[in-house]
Design an enzyme around this catalytic site. Structure first.
Site, short mmCIF file in Angstrom:
data_model
loop_
_atom_site.label_atom_id
_atom_site.label_comp_id
_atom_site.label_asym_id
_atom_site.label_seq_id
_atom_site.Cartn_x
_atom_site.Cartn_y
_atom_site.Cartn_z
N HIS A 192 -36.13 24.46 -26.87
CA HIS A 192 -34.76 24.00 -27.11
C HIS A 192 -33.76 24.69 -26.17
O HIS A 192 -33.04 24.04 -25.42
CB HIS A 192 -34.37 24.24 -28.58
CG HIS A 192 -33.02 23.70 -28.92
ND1 HIS A 192 -32.85 22.46 -29.50
CD2 HIS A 192 -31.77 24.20 -28.74
CE1 HIS A 192 -31.55 22.23 -29.65
NE2 HIS A 192 -30.87 23.28 -29.21
N GLU A 193 -33.75 26.01 -26.20
CA GLU A 193 -32.80 26.74 -25.36
C GLU A 193 -33.15 26.54 -23.88
O GLU A 193 -32.27 26.46 -23.03
CB GLU A 193 -32.76 28.23 -25.72
CG GLU A 193 -32.32 28.53 -27.16
CD GLU A 193 -31.01 27.87 -27.57
OE1 GLU A 193 -30.14 27.68 -26.70
OE2 GLU A 193 -30.86 27.54 -28.76
N HIS A 250 -31.47 23.46 -22.70
CA HIS A 250 -30.06 23.72 -22.35
C HIS A 250 -29.98 24.41 -20.98
O HIS A 250 -29.13 24.09 -20.15
CB HIS A 250 -29.41 24.65 -23.38
CG HIS A 250 -29.03 23.98 -24.68
ND1 HIS A 250 -28.18 22.91 -24.73
CD2 HIS A 250 -29.37 24.24 -25.97
CE1 HIS A 250 -28.01 22.55 -26.01
NE2 HIS A 250 -28.73 23.34 -26.78
N GLU A 306 -26.89 18.72 -25.84
CA GLU A 306 -27.88 18.68 -26.91
C GLU A 306 -28.97 17.65 -26.59
O GLU A 306 -30.09 17.76 -27.10
CB GLU A 306 -27.17 18.38 -28.23
CG GLU A 306 -27.86 18.90 -29.47
CD GLU A 306 -28.08 20.41 -29.53
OE1 GLU A 306 -27.39 21.16 -28.80
OE2 GLU A 306 -28.97 20.83 -30.28
ZN ZN Z 1 -28.75 23.22 -28.89
#
Ligand code: ZN
Length: 513
Positions: A264-265, A268, A294
């Site tokens: 997830h990170e 980003h 996101e």
């Molecule tokens: Zn996020």
């Protein structure tokens, strides 16, 4: 004109650098700072924030932007210079509308509200935060009042997060998504639940950390331009295109936490690392909106990281790392475990299928509160009723109900949540476009090869930074507008297979005939 352009670039570079310096302090505070550093750090970050704000709202900047307007219109819309002038003007105009004294008063109120929430949530005492939230709502309406041309009172808040999108676009889109998700969720939870116990054994932290570093590397995260540290609430922060940090946390009783956190990170971070180096040091060198940011994190975490092709490669590695825990667990069982759907109370722990129901409840309530249709005192009951309708369960208390998220208790009420669901919708749109262009991507995932997907995202999404709004970017990338169809296709296919939904329909038809 050359001179004026150079002056604009110098001025906005100062704003960029003040913000980046503030971000370094914020990263340190979340990852390393001892408790005693708190008061001084608050003072220092506030100072840097104020200096950046003063520069952004400086009337001299407005004059410069006016002088540059003819030059801007002489350039192609997507050129770096035209985009920079356009973007700085937008940011200047939004920031200059709100008086500094109003913001200072509001921030003071939010700081006290946050303290009250910190005490009230564990005590399950909504009454204690009620007056604070009511005041925040009043301040939110006043804030919106500084943007008199808005159509809906929530539009200015949405514009700050996802510029160009409005309530009139989002409300019908999300209402339809909810209408089509609820029956799908109900059909799934009526099936036997997946067994996720294989994830809840003991997994030593050191090995989990290693695997999280390894998957970051494999995604294409550049460790010469970033690093991963521990933080209790994981986040990603960028100081420049050359320094994009991720944070993560490990739970020894939950195999998913660190690994999916890294995906997830990392998603980003690939965005911030993938911005065109030509935009370095400018305000364009960051992701364009909450929703698009996101979209890349959710794409990597879910569409890649919870897919079967990805685990055909990764699962043998996990079995080798944890032979006692996973040696006798089949790949299919593991894949079902990481995609377990269940009715849940807590947004941050919700699965892919139910997550948007948590978000849409918050989005709708924000709008109703701002419209004056939902009073703060009626919020807990409204929360329980909506949960019963959508999820089929009722939160036993307000601690895990209306008080669970910090968002409404440390800032304005508005614009805080739609980015999460927009991310899911956009992630599926982008992924579908990538697969159309590169049908070989799933086959490559089975080999642990993620470069084609990463390159496609960099070329089509990441490199532009903030040059385009969310809507402009979707149009460029997919050739069409924002749409929930790819997302519903993806969910329907994936969870239909995982939970044999087609079969359910078939069985029912049989029994009727
Ligand atoms: Zn996020």
């Amino acid at each position: 004109m050359e001179k004026k352009l150079a002056e604009l670039k110098a001025r906005q570079a100062e704003i960029h650098d003040l913000r980046a310096a503030r971000a370094v302090l914020g990263w340190d505070q979340a990852a390393y700072m001892p408790e005693g550093g708190g008061p001084a750090r608050a003072r220092q970050t506030a100072l840097l924030g104020r200096l950046a704000h003063e520069r952004l709202t400086d009337p001299a900047l407005a004059r410069l932007l006016d002088d540059l307007a003819p030059y801007e219109t002489s350039l192609p819309y997507d050129s770096d210079d035209a985009s920079l002038i356009r973007f700085v003007r937008r940011r200047h105009e939004m920031a200059a509308r709100v008086p500094a004294e109003f913001m200072a008063g509001a921030e003071e109120h939010f700081a006290t509200t946050f303290q009250a929430w910190m005490a009230a949530r564990p005590a399950n005492d909504f009454k204690a935060v009620r007056p604070f939230l009511a005041r925040s709502l009043e301040l939110s309406r006043r804030f919106a009042g500084y943007f008199p041309d808005h159509e809906h009172v929530a539009d200015p808040f949405i514009a700050l997060q996802d510029y160009g999108l409005t309530v009139s676009t989002l409300r019908p889109l999300l209402a339809e998504l909810r209408q089509r998700l609820v029956p799908l969720v109900q059909a799934i939870v009526a099936r036997p639940a997946a067994d996720a116990s294989c994830l809840k054994q003991h997994f030593p932290a050191a090995q989990q950390w290693e695997l999280s570093l390894e998957v970051l590397e494999r995604m294409g995260y550049d460790f010469r331009r970033g690093r991963q540290d521990q933080a209790p609430h994981p986040f990603t922060t960028a100081f420049s295109i050359g320094d994009v940090r991720v944070t993560n946390r490990v739970r020894e009783r939950d195999l998913g936490e660190a690994f999916f956190g890294a995906l997830h990170e990392g998603g980003h971070a690939l965005y911030e690392q993938g911005i065109d180096p030509g935009l370095e040091g400018t305000l364009l060198a960051e992701g364009t909106s909450a929703g698009v940011h996101e979209s890349t994190s959710r794409l990597w975490e879910n569409l890649v990281g919870r897919s079967l092709p990805f685990w055909r490669f990764y699962y043998p590695r996990f079995q080798a790392a944890f032979p006692e825990q996973l040696g006798s667990v089949f790949l299919d069982t593991f894949h079902q475990a990481i995609n377990k759907v269940q009715r849940s109370l807590i947004r941050t722990e919700a699965d892919e299928m139910t997550y948007d129901l948590h978000i849409m409840l918050r989005f709708d309530f924000e709008l109703e509160m701002l419209e004056g249709k939902l009073a703060v005192k009626d919020l807990p009951e409204a929360w329980r009723e909506r949960f019963r309708q959508d999820m089929g369960i009722v939160p036993p208390d307000d601690r895990d109900g209306v008080m669970q998220d910090v968002h409404w208790f440390w800032g304005f009420v508005g614009g805080a949540f739609q980015g999460y669901t927009l991310g899911n919708i956009l992630g599926a749109q982008f992924f579908e476009s990538a697969l159309r262009r590169h049908p070989e991507i799933p086959g490559e995932m089975e080999q642990g090869e993620l470069g084609t997907l990463h390159r496609w995202l960099r070329e089509n999404v990441y490199r532009h930074g903030s040059k385009f709004t969310t809507a402009e970017l979707v149009e460029r990338v997919t050739g069409g507008p924002l749409s929930i169809e790819p997302y519903l296709r993806y969910l329907g296919q994936k969870f239909g297979e995982l939970y044999s939904l087609q079969q359910v329909v078939g069985e029912e038809n049989d029994s009727r005939s």
